[in-house]
Design an enzyme around this catalytic site. Structure first.
Site, short mmCIF file in Angstrom:
data_model
loop_
_atom_site.label_atom_id
_atom_site.label_comp_id
_atom_site.label_asym_id
_atom_site.label_seq_id
_atom_site.Cartn_x
_atom_site.Cartn_y
_atom_site.Cartn_z
N ASP A 139 0.85 -1.19 0.00
CA ASP A 139 0.00 0.00 0.00
C ASP A 139 0.88 1.24 0.00
O ASP A 139 2.04 1.19 0.43
CB ASP A 139 -0.87 0.04 1.27
CG ASP A 139 -2.10 -0.86 1.17
OD1 ASP A 139 -2.36 -1.40 0.09
OD2 ASP A 139 -2.80 -0.99 2.19
N ARG A 189 -0.97 -0.74 -8.74
CA ARG A 189 -2.33 -0.27 -8.43
C ARG A 189 -2.33 1.25 -8.54
O ARG A 189 -1.50 1.92 -7.92
CB ARG A 189 -2.71 -0.66 -7.00
CG ARG A 189 -4.06 -0.09 -6.56
CD ARG A 189 -4.28 -0.21 -5.06
NE ARG A 189 -4.21 -1.58 -4.59
CZ ARG A 189 -3.94 -1.92 -3.32
NH1 ARG A 189 -3.72 -0.98 -2.42
NH2 ARG A 189 -3.90 -3.18 -2.98
C1 FAD Z 1 -8.52 -1.32 -3.89
C2 FAD Z 1 -8.13 0.02 -3.38
C3 FAD Z 1 -6.91 0.19 -2.76
C4 FAD Z 1 -6.51 1.45 -2.30
N1 FAD Z 1 -5.26 1.60 -1.79
C5 FAD Z 1 -4.84 2.85 -1.45
C6 FAD Z 1 -3.50 3.08 -1.04
O1 FAD Z 1 -2.65 2.19 -0.96
N2 FAD Z 1 -3.15 4.36 -0.74
C7 FAD Z 1 -4.04 5.41 -0.82
O2 FAD Z 1 -3.66 6.55 -0.55
N3 FAD Z 1 -5.33 5.20 -1.17
C8 FAD Z 1 -5.74 3.95 -1.49
N4 FAD Z 1 -7.04 3.77 -1.89
C9 FAD Z 1 -8.04 4.85 -1.71
C10 FAD Z 1 -8.09 5.80 -2.90
O3 FAD Z 1 -6.91 6.55 -2.95
C11 FAD Z 1 -9.29 6.73 -2.80
O4 FAD Z 1 -9.20 7.49 -1.65
C12 FAD Z 1 -10.64 6.03 -2.82
O5 FAD Z 1 -10.63 4.93 -3.67
C13 FAD Z 1 -11.74 6.96 -3.28
O6 FAD Z 1 -11.49 7.39 -4.59
P1 FAD Z 1 -12.37 6.93 -5.86
O7 FAD Z 1 -11.42 6.71 -6.97
O8 FAD Z 1 -13.19 5.78 -5.50
O9 FAD Z 1 -13.20 8.19 -6.27
P2 FAD Z 1 -14.20 9.15 -5.47
O10 FAD Z 1 -14.34 10.35 -6.34
O11 FAD Z 1 -13.79 9.35 -4.05
O12 FAD Z 1 -15.55 8.32 -5.47
C14 FAD Z 1 -16.27 7.99 -6.63
C15 FAD Z 1 -17.63 7.43 -6.23
O13 FAD Z 1 -17.44 6.19 -5.52
C16 FAD Z 1 -18.35 6.08 -4.43
N5 FAD Z 1 -17.59 6.09 -3.15
C17 FAD Z 1 -16.31 6.47 -2.98
N6 FAD Z 1 -15.92 6.33 -1.69
C18 FAD Z 1 -16.99 5.87 -1.02
C19 FAD Z 1 -17.24 5.53 0.34
N7 FAD Z 1 -16.28 5.64 1.27
N8 FAD Z 1 -18.48 5.08 0.69
C20 FAD Z 1 -19.43 4.95 -0.25
N9 FAD Z 1 -19.26 5.27 -1.57
C21 FAD Z 1 -18.07 5.71 -1.95
C22 FAD Z 1 -19.27 7.27 -4.55
O14 FAD Z 1 -20.34 6.89 -5.36
C23 FAD Z 1 -18.42 8.30 -5.26
O15 FAD Z 1 -19.16 9.27 -5.93
C24 FAD Z 1 -7.42 2.54 -2.42
C25 FAD Z 1 -8.65 2.36 -3.04
C26 FAD Z 1 -8.99 1.15 -3.54
C27 FAD Z 1 -10.30 1.02 -4.25
#
Ligand code: FAD
Length: 313
Positions: A139, A189
């Site tokens: 991560d 990722r």
């Molecule tokens: C598999 C995976 C691994 C990750 N690993 C890391 C990492 O190592 N380091 C790091 O900094 N970040 C990590 N993240 C988190 C990432 O950086 C984002 O903060 C997170 O994925 C939200 O961004 P988004 O691309 O989904 O878009 P967003 O614009 O945040 O969300 C898009 C849509 O998804 C839905 N959604 C998003 N979040 C939520 C929620 N919490 N509850 C309900 N609905 C929601 C909503 O419909 C929203 O409109 C990871 C995410 C994933 C999916």
């Protein structure tokens, strides 16, 4: 909303707020939505359930910013135990279930020797994954750890070339890191990034982060590595699909990743379309930081959460 997000991310780093939240009668339903349980058995059973739905998984033993060596060793041992349990249950075959590791949980923040300790522990976790015939993804945490994490990645990949990295589109540096890592055998990722970062290192607006994500995804999907597009954003999922077509990438030469409990119907829909979809499944007692970052992404959950904080039990 940005103010609320900022406040929640600040709270995620605060020891005082942590004490308050952890000791409050937080509705289990809110935490449970994102964290299926605390024990190894809970993690294995959540993975079995998801695999039964045609999904794949990556398990995260919750914990970060470990400040003593005993705790760092305990996290390493927990990973070794869960890998063995997954293997015994036949869930690691073909890498269907792998693990995600935060280096700060295995010692990266332990002073001048932190990087060396984290490397040793991560190496032992990789050995456990190799025995279970699966993989490990490192991560990515806040920007002060990026160089150290990528350096540990390079070391681990000498022996375990399948170790995956995470790059965060919100950091200005990431487009360059994508170019460096878009090579054969490299599992990357791509996520937007979940930490509170200063404008000196990261894009602040959602639009700029989204545009950076697309530029990074273009580089990774055009490259020779194995891109893992981690996002719940419907537009970015569509763009990921379009980039696969444009780059003549067959399904299975890249994957989508989403978090446990977020857009589960979309996870199943993509899998039913033949995509590889990996669900990130966190488990363990130390859910605070992870949970607060999820709240920051979804302010709609905050009202429910705050009501549960003041509800007397
Ligand atoms: C598999 C995976 C691994 C990750 N690993 C890391 C990492 O190592 N380091 C790091 O900094 N970040 C990590 N993240 C988190 C990432 O950086 C984002 O903060 C997170 O994925 C939200 O961004 P988004 O691309 O989904 O878009 P967003 O614009 O945040 O969300 C898009 C849509 O998804 C839905 N959604 C998003 N979040 C939520 C929620 N919490 N509850 C309900 N609905 C929601 C909503 O419909 C929203 O409109 C990871 C995410 C994933 C999916």
């Amino acid at each position: 909303m940005d103010v609320l997000r900022e406040a929640l991310l600040q709270a995620a780093e605060s020891k005082q707020v942590r004490g308050l939240v952890e000791s409050a009668p937080v509705s289990r339903a809110v935490v449970r939505r994102y964290v299926p349980g605390t024990a190894t058995e809970d993690a294995v059973s959540a993975c079995a359930d998801l695999i039964g739905q045609g999904l794949t998984t990556t398990l995260d033993h919750l914990g970060e910013d470990t400040t003593d060596i005993t705790q760092a060793r305990a996290v390493r041992d927990a990973y070794r135990a869960v890998l063995e349990a997954l293997s015994d249950a036949g869930l690691t075959l073909g890498g269907r279930c792998e693990v995600s590791v935060k280096l700060s949980a295995v010692g990266q923040a332990l002073g001048p020797d932190g990087e060396k300790i984290a490397l040793e522990h991560a190496h032992e976790i990789c050995a456990g994954a190799a025995a279970a015939e699966t993989t490990v993804t490192l991560d990515m945490e806040d920007h002060t750890t990026t160089d150290s994490t990528l350096s540990i990645l390079r070391e681990l990949r000498r022996e375990y070339p399948w170790v995956g990295a995470v790059l965060q589109a919100y950091l200005y540096r990431t487009e360059g890191d994508c170019v460096d890592l878009a090579n054969e055998g490299s599992r990357v990722r791509l996520c937007k990034g979940a930490y509170r970062e200063p404008e000196s290192v990261a894009y602040a607006s959602k639009r700029d982060v989204d545009l950076a994500y697309v530029r990074c995804a273009r580089t990774l999907m055009a490259g020779k590595g194995y891109p893992m597009l981690a996002t719940h954003d419907p537009r970015l999922v569509d763009i990921g699909n379009a980039l696969a077509v444009q780059n003549k990438r067959p399904q299975g030469s890249y994957e989508f990743q989403m978090l446990y409990g977020i857009r589960p119907n979309e996870q199943r829909r993509l899998a039913a379309d033949g995509e590889t979809v990996r669900v990130y499944v966190p488990y363990g007692e130390d859910w605070y930081g992870y949970f607060m970052r999820r709240l920051a992404e979804r302010p709609a959950n905050v009202g429910f959460f705050l009501r549960s904080l003041v509800t007397k039990k």
